[in-house]
Write an enzyme that holds these catalytic residues in place. Structure first.
Site, mmCIF file in Angstrom:
data_model
loop_
_atom_site.group_PDB
_atom_site.id
_atom_site.type_symbol
_atom_site.label_atom_id
_atom_site.label_comp_id
_atom_site.label_asym_id
_atom_site.label_seq_id
_atom_site.Cartn_x
_atom_site.Cartn_y
_atom_site.Cartn_z
ATOM 1 N N ARG A 107 19.637 8.342 1.485
ATOM 2 C CA ARG A 107 19.120 9.528 2.183
ATOM 3 C C ARG A 107 20.192 10.140 3.078
ATOM 4 N NH1 ARG A 107 14.513 6.093 5.573
ATOM 5 N NH2 ARG A 107 15.878 4.375 6.093
ATOM 6 N N ARG A 147 19.490 -7.240 4.383
ATOM 7 C CA ARG A 147 20.162 -6.044 3.884
ATOM 8 C C ARG A 147 20.824 -5.386 5.074
ATOM 9 N NH1 ARG A 147 17.633 -1.594 2.288
ATOM 10 N NH2 ARG A 147 15.611 -2.207 3.077
ATOM 11 N N TYR A 189 10.563 -7.837 9.878
ATOM 12 C CA TYR A 189 10.775 -6.422 10.118
ATOM 13 C C TYR A 189 9.803 -5.964 11.195
ATOM 14 C CZ TYR A 189 11.472 -1.604 10.187
ATOM 15 O OH TYR A 189 11.765 -0.352 10.672
ATOM 16 N N ARG A 218 0.841 -1.188 0.000
ATOM 17 C CA ARG A 218 0.000 0.000 0.000
ATOM 18 C C ARG A 218 0.877 1.238 0.000
ATOM 19 N NH1 ARG A 218 -1.360 3.360 3.233
ATOM 20 N NH2 ARG A 218 -2.978 4.814 2.676
ATOM 21 N N ARG A 220 -1.892 10.689 -0.934
ATOM 22 C CA ARG A 220 -2.914 11.494 -0.259
ATOM 23 C C ARG A 220 -3.353 12.623 -1.169
ATOM 24 N NH1 ARG A 220 0.421 12.128 4.888
ATOM 25 N NH2 ARG A 220 0.293 10.060 5.829
ATOM 26 N N GLU A 248 23.315 7.622 4.249
ATOM 27 C CA GLU A 248 22.949 6.206 4.407
ATOM 28 C C GLU A 248 23.059 5.489 3.059
ATOM 29 O OE1 GLU A 248 19.305 5.434 6.666
ATOM 30 O OE2 GLU A 248 18.795 3.884 5.213
HETATM 31 P P1 FAD Z 1 17.649 -5.438 18.149
HETATM 32 O O1 FAD Z 1 17.393 -4.029 18.516
HETATM 33 O O2 FAD Z 1 18.284 -5.770 16.887
HETATM 34 O O3 FAD Z 1 18.328 -6.156 19.378
HETATM 35 C C1 FAD Z 1 18.899 -7.441 19.326
HETATM 36 C C2 FAD Z 1 20.108 -7.459 20.228
HETATM 37 O O4 FAD Z 1 20.589 -8.810 20.310
HETATM 38 C C3 FAD Z 1 21.268 -6.620 19.723
HETATM 39 O O5 FAD Z 1 21.660 -5.685 20.712
HETATM 40 C C4 FAD Z 1 22.367 -7.649 19.445
HETATM 41 O O6 FAD Z 1 23.674 -7.170 19.713
HETATM 42 C C5 FAD Z 1 21.985 -8.777 20.389
HETATM 43 N N1 FAD Z 1 22.539 -10.074 19.990
HETATM 44 C C6 FAD Z 1 22.443 -10.666 18.772
HETATM 45 N N2 FAD Z 1 23.113 -11.836 18.770
HETATM 46 C C7 FAD Z 1 23.632 -11.988 20.022
HETATM 47 C C8 FAD Z 1 24.441 -12.995 20.627
HETATM 48 N N3 FAD Z 1 24.876 -14.062 19.947
HETATM 49 N N4 FAD Z 1 24.796 -12.843 21.921
HETATM 50 C C9 FAD Z 1 24.397 -11.728 22.620
HETATM 51 N N5 FAD Z 1 23.636 -10.762 22.084
HETATM 52 C C10 FAD Z 1 23.267 -10.879 20.799
HETATM 53 N N6 FAD Z 1 11.577 1.146 14.371
HETATM 54 C C11 FAD Z 1 10.679 2.147 14.546
HETATM 55 O O7 FAD Z 1 9.704 1.979 15.269
HETATM 56 N N7 FAD Z 1 10.870 3.367 13.944
HETATM 57 C C12 FAD Z 1 11.941 3.634 13.143
HETATM 58 O O8 FAD Z 1 12.079 4.734 12.616
HETATM 59 C C13 FAD Z 1 12.880 2.591 12.934
HETATM 60 N N8 FAD Z 1 13.966 2.795 12.139
HETATM 61 C C14 FAD Z 1 14.849 1.779 11.958
HETATM 62 C C15 FAD Z 1 15.959 2.015 11.151
HETATM 63 C C16 FAD Z 1 16.885 1.002 10.962
HETATM 64 C C17 FAD Z 1 18.073 1.261 10.086
HETATM 65 C C18 FAD Z 1 16.698 -0.266 11.572
HETATM 66 C C19 FAD Z 1 17.687 -1.367 11.349
HETATM 67 C C20 FAD Z 1 15.602 -0.494 12.372
HETATM 68 C C21 FAD Z 1 14.670 0.519 12.576
HETATM 69 N N9 FAD Z 1 13.572 0.330 13.404
HETATM 70 C C22 FAD Z 1 12.665 1.341 13.585
HETATM 71 C C23 FAD Z 1 13.336 -0.987 14.062
HETATM 72 C C24 FAD Z 1 13.918 -1.068 15.474
HETATM 73 O O9 FAD Z 1 15.308 -0.945 15.434
HETATM 74 C C25 FAD Z 1 13.492 -2.440 16.016
HETATM 75 O O10 FAD Z 1 12.107 -2.486 16.177
HETATM 76 C C26 FAD Z 1 14.092 -2.788 17.327
HETATM 77 O O11 FAD Z 1 15.469 -2.640 17.291
HETATM 78 C C27 FAD Z 1 13.732 -4.236 17.582
HETATM 79 O O12 FAD Z 1 14.318 -4.659 18.713
HETATM 80 P P2 FAD Z 1 14.843 -6.141 18.906
HETATM 81 O O13 FAD Z 1 15.063 -6.248 20.350
HETATM 82 O O14 FAD Z 1 13.966 -7.116 18.236
HETATM 83 O O15 FAD Z 1 16.203 -6.216 18.074
HETATM 84 N N1 UDP Z 2 10.255 4.241 -0.964
HETATM 85 C C1 UDP Z 2 10.561 4.797 -2.187
HETATM 86 N N2 UDP Z 2 10.967 6.111 -2.253
HETATM 87 C C2 UDP Z 2 11.108 6.888 -1.148
HETATM 88 C C3 UDP Z 2 10.802 6.312 0.115
HETATM 89 C C4 UDP Z 2 10.386 4.989 0.172
HETATM 90 O O1 UDP Z 2 10.481 4.126 -3.204
HETATM 91 O O2 UDP Z 2 11.504 8.064 -1.276
HETATM 92 C C5 UDP Z 2 9.823 2.823 -0.925
HETATM 93 C C6 UDP Z 2 11.026 1.874 -0.918
HETATM 94 O O3 UDP Z 2 10.670 0.710 -1.661
HETATM 95 C C7 UDP Z 2 11.200 1.552 0.544
HETATM 96 C C8 UDP Z 2 9.767 1.537 1.047
HETATM 97 O O4 UDP Z 2 9.102 2.553 0.271
HETATM 98 O O5 UDP Z 2 11.838 0.285 0.709
HETATM 99 C C9 UDP Z 2 9.640 1.839 2.546
HETATM 100 O O6 UDP Z 2 10.235 3.080 2.822
HETATM 101 P P1 UDP Z 2 10.411 3.677 4.307
HETATM 102 O O7 UDP Z 2 11.161 4.967 4.218
HETATM 103 O O8 UDP Z 2 9.095 3.669 4.967
HETATM 104 O O9 UDP Z 2 11.236 2.525 4.988
HETATM 105 P P2 UDP Z 2 12.564 2.426 5.824
HETATM 106 O O10 UDP Z 2 13.650 2.238 4.818
HETATM 107 O O11 UDP Z 2 12.718 3.700 6.601
HETATM 108 O O12 UDP Z 2 12.312 1.247 6.665
#
Ligand code: FAD
Ligand code: UDP
Length: 379
Positions: A286, A255, A357, A172, A176, A309
């Site tokens: 970005r 990724r 995710y 989706r 808007r 990034e």
């Molecule tokens: P993690 O935070 O990944 O924690 C897992 C932990 O396990 C890590 O600290 C790791 O070191 C540890 N671990 C792994 N293997 C071992 C081992 N063998 N021994 C000991 N420890 C270990 N969420 C949002 O709501 N808003 C956002 O804008 C957003 N942006 C994001 C952007 C990025 C680039 C990424 C990658 C994620 C983003 N998220 C966002 C998602 C958010 O990071 C996750 O929801 C959150 O981190 C999930 O928590 P978790 O505990 O499942 O995993």
């Molecule tokens: N996306 C895109 N153009 C943009 C922003 C997002 O095509 O400028 C698409 C892209 O496929 C991306 C998805 O929308 O993987 C989700 O983007 P968002 O920024 O919500 O995800 P994030 O990478 O922050 O998890």
């Protein structure tokens, strides 16, 4: 010890906090040298500006239980996330809205006129029978907007042409027909007033919780390793599920991201927190500028911190960030799920442990459910 939690991200800390509050003794181990998983943030030393080390994290949720729970540990600012996209040197608002459409087509369409135009441009493919991401994207927003804002950005993120990506990735795409350019639709949104790390530390701050950093569950030289604890103490494991089983069913695809952080001698670099770069001519996806996440803070006015990034496939030694989820990955995941069900005394959770995710509110919500449904009353 009543429970061992592997991983101190939001999932692991929520489990630990619930168990500790119920009177259980919990040890949390993490292989990193800091708490908090990917939500960890820290002050950049030269400027004091809070930087999200693993990429920008925006908290948003419509789940009242999660919102109430999160508010026990932190207050939230009134920050509302907005994203802009630079396409061929011109800046447009996202997600695609009436402002984007009118700027792109140099027009002043009303909502109904814009709807009619997009319907005409989207007629080439039918959303229901779309075979890949490209067909689906065009069927939702029309070819011109799709090619400008989605096609190249998505192939930069996934290193795969959009004709080879599954249609579900953009099941989706928001469009808007108003000028509203809030990025998220959730009821609650904001950033933790004192930063993510203060929030995460507050969750771990309980006399029944002991956190051990630099401690890898698979390192046999540390006492709380997988072999040593097996059958002796219940475990909640939030690391990668394929690693737990020694990649017995093959590696799951992820990724990863590369971040390039810089301090610049200007007060404001881009005027907003996140600027996407739509085109393939720019190698990064970005640029984040962290000062804009906290306009209420007293940050220096002559310096700023930015982060470029870049996205690529993860190798085994890289940090896994986003599940790739190809059909082969999904088949492997089913096999790993079967293995997790046979593993007695160990529960698998979180983003890495379930190969899903999860946003922060989803990680917290699913940890609360695991506690309520599988752990409370059994420890
Ligand atoms: P993690 O935070 O990944 O924690 C897992 C932990 O396990 C890590 O600290 C790791 O070191 C540890 N671990 C792994 N293997 C071992 C081992 N063998 N021994 C000991 N420890 C270990 N969420 C949002 O709501 N808003 C956002 O804008 C957003 N942006 C994001 C952007 C990025 C680039 C990424 C990658 C994620 C983003 N998220 C966002 C998602 C958010 O990071 C996750 O929801 C959150 O981190 C999930 O928590 P978790 O505990 O499942 O995993
Ligand atoms: N996306 C895109 N153009 C943009 C922003 C997002 O095509 O400028 C698409 C892209 O496929 C991306 C998805 O929308 O993987 C989700 O983007 P968002 O920024 O919500 O995800 P994030 O990478 O922050 O998890």
């Amino acid at each position: 010890m009543d429970l061992l939690v592997v991983g101190s991200g939001f999932f692991g800390l929520t489990i630990a906090e619930r168990a500790a509050s119920a009177g259980k003794k919990v040890v949390v181990i993490d292989r990193r040298n800091h708490i908090g998983g990917n939500a960890y943030s820290e002050a950049e030393p030269e400027t004091g500006i809070e930087v999200h080390r693993y990429g920008a994290h925006l908290f948003h949720t419509s789940n009242e239980t999660v919102w109430e729970y999160a508010n026990r540990f932190t207050e939230f600012t009134s920050y509302v996330h907005k994203v802009y996209s630079n396409f061929k040197g011109e800046v447009y608002p996202l997600p695609i809205n009436l402002g984007t459409i009118n700027q792109f087509f140099r027009s002043a369409y009303s909502p109904d006129e814009a709807r009619a135009l997009i319907a005409e441009q989207a007629g080439e493919f039918d959303t229901k029978s779309a075979q890949n991401l490209e067909e689906k994207g065009i069927s939702l927003i029309g070819r011109p907007l799709y090619e400008a804002f989605i096609r190249d950005y998505t192939s930069k993120q996934w290193q795969t042409p959009t004709t080879e990506l599954p249609a579900e990735i953009i099941s989706r795409l928001p469009v808007r027909y108003t000028y509203d350019n809030r990025y998220f639709n959730d009821t609650h949104e904001g950033l933790p007033v004192n930063g993510y790390t203060a929030w995460l530390e507050k969750m771990a701050d309980h006399p029944n919780i002991e956190v051990r950093l630099n401690t890898d569950f698979f390192d046999e030289s540390q006492p709380l390793n997988k072999a040593a604890v097996a059958g002796k103490v219940p475990v909640v494991y939030t690391g990668p599920v394929d690693r737990y089983f020694d990649y017995a069913e093959g590696e799951l695809g992820w990724r990863t991201l590369d971040f390039e952080q810089q301090v610049l001698p200007v007060g404001d670099f881009q005027g907003t927190s996140v600027m996407n770069y739509a085109g393939e001519d720019v190698p990064y996806t970005r640029i984040h500028e962290f000062r804009h996440f906290h306009p209420e803070r007293d940050y220096p006015t002559d310096k700023t911190v930015i982060m470029h990034e870049y996205s690529r496939f993860a190798k085994r030694e890289d940090e896994p960030y986003y599940p790739v989820n190809t059909p082969e990955d999904r088949e492997r995941l089913l096999k790993y799920r079967a293995l997790t069900e046979q593993e007695s005394g160990v529960l698998f959770g979180g983003r890495l442990g379930t190969y899903q995710y999860l946003d922060m509110h989803m990680a917290i919500g699913s940890a609360l459910s695991m506690w309520n449904n599988k752990l409370e009353g059994t420890l």
